[in-house]
Design an enzyme around this catalytic site. Structure first.
Site, mmCIF file in Angstrom:
data_model
loop_
_atom_site.group_PDB
_atom_site.id
_atom_site.type_symbol
_atom_site.label_atom_id
_atom_site.label_comp_id
_atom_site.label_asym_id
_atom_site.label_seq_id
_atom_site.Cartn_x
_atom_site.Cartn_y
_atom_site.Cartn_z
ATOM 1 N N HIS A 1 15.859 15.539 29.427
ATOM 2 C CA HIS A 1 16.502 16.535 30.278
ATOM 3 C C HIS A 1 17.212 15.892 31.475
ATOM 4 O O HIS A 1 18.396 16.114 31.714
ATOM 5 C CB HIS A 1 15.453 17.508 30.834
HETATM 6 C C1 BDR Z 1 12.515 19.611 33.874
HETATM 7 O O1 BDR Z 1 11.132 19.837 34.130
HETATM 8 C C2 BDR Z 1 10.504 18.640 34.456
HETATM 9 O O2 BDR Z 1 9.194 18.593 33.932
HETATM 10 C C3 BDR Z 1 11.378 17.547 33.908
HETATM 11 O O3 BDR Z 1 11.218 16.356 34.639
HETATM 12 C C4 BDR Z 1 12.755 18.127 34.032
HETATM 13 O O4 BDR Z 1 13.288 17.885 35.314
HETATM 14 C C5 BDR Z 1 12.867 20.162 32.511
HETATM 15 O O5 BDR Z 1 12.719 21.544 32.515
#
Ligand code: BDR
Ligand code: CA
Length: 310
Positions: free
Chosen positions: A239
């Site tokens: 992500h």
């Molecule tokens: C986001 O949530 C976090 O756990 C990850 O690092 C990322 O930024 C994804 O939804």
């Protein structure tokens, strides 16, 4: 090549750590500063994890600051079920070989932007608390922000609730302040970031690079991939690396212009980014939203960056 100056605001985290590697190994960008926030875990841990990752690959000359330990209105909920107790379980990393700066995250962003001759791009990849505080406290500096390329939000579906993505769900008021800032915004939303995944075979290619960064990437993916396999995702979704990749090469993503507004009051929908791509709301378009990614090109970009590091 003119490197684009960026600041990363993160809650390190497995995918945050890999986003840092992407930024550090990419000739197209120059990482000017790193700020940290509560998010995946408490800010003391996300700050410490950030210093550990940078130290591990011998990067000790970039200022790192600790930021928000709590959110505008909402209590903090950690994601230790995804990232483990430390917030970065898996790789065994030594204690950091350098400390952070004696400035808050917002002070470091302010100083970096003020002193820069060029406009700066912000890449937030945690709850948007530090960035919203910067927006509110330094309105005179907003014209010096080239763009905010943030990981968060979703047009359809969520991962923290049925409709909300984790980062915008943690601090929805902060997200709303950023969305209304008037700064050009790229929202690297779950609609694309879930497809920016790394497979088990690709993970081994990273390990085989054999440098510290490659082995670290593989070990981060060993841990992070287990959670995502358990919940039925295709691979380990990177992500946060999308927030950096969208700065390096926006053409990797299918983007649509949209108005994105936070749902702040919904009984079941608080923290959701309502994304209007048709103009039905009549609200002004404020974001380029990612709806798809050229996954293989994204993985190649990351691979080249990791190869460039120690
Ligand atoms: C986001 O949530 C976090 O756990 C990850 O690092 C990322 O930024 C994804 O939804
Ligand atoms: Ca994150």
């Amino acid at each position: 090549m003119n490197k684009r100056p960026i600041i990363i605001d993160c809650d390190t985290g497995h995918d945050d750590a890999i986003a840092l590697l992407l930024a550090l190994g990419s000739p197209e960008v120059e990482l000017k500063a790193v700020t940290t926030t509560a998010g995946n875990n408490v800010v003391d841990k996300t700050f410490h994890n950030t210093l550990k990752v940078l130290s591990h690959i011998g990067v000790t000359d970039i200022p790192v600051a600790k930021g928000a330990e709590s959110f505008f209105f909402q209590p903090h909920k950690i994601a230790d079920h995804v990232h483990g107790d430390s917030g970065l379980d898996g790789p065994e990393l030594a204690e950091p070989s350098f400390g952070g700066v004696k400035l808050s995250a917002v002070e470091l962003i302010e100083k970096t932007v003020r002193e820069s001759a060029e406009k700066i791009t912000l890449c937030p990849m945690g709850p948007l608390t530090n960035i919203a505080t910067f927006v509110l406290s330094c309105p005179d500096l907003l014209p010096k922000i080239e763009r905010i390329s943030f990981m968060g939000g979703s047009a359809v579906g969520g991962n923290a609730s049925p409709v909300a993505e984790f980062n915008t769900w943690q601090d929805p008021e902060a997200a709303q302040i950023v969305l209304k800032s008037g700064v050009p915004i790229t929202m690297c939303s779950l609609d694309a970031t879930f497809d920016a995944y790394i497979t088990a075979e690709e993970k081994e290619r990273f390990r085989q690079i054999g440098n510290k960064a490659g082995i670290l990437t593989a070990e981060l993916l060993d841990f992070f991939g287990k959670f995502h396999a358990k919940v039925g995702n295709k691979g380990a979704p990177m992500h946060d690396a999308c927030a950096v990749a969208a700065v390096i090469n926006p053409a990797l993503f299918e983007m649509k212009r949209a108005n994105v507004s936070m749902d702040l009051n919904g009984t079941f929908t608080r923290g959701c980014t309502t994304t209007d791509i048709t103009g039905v709301t009549g609200r002004k378009q404020n974001c380029d939203v990612t709806f798809g990614v050229d996954r293989e090109a994204f993985v190649e970009l990351l691979y080249s960056a990791v190869k460039n590091l120690q």
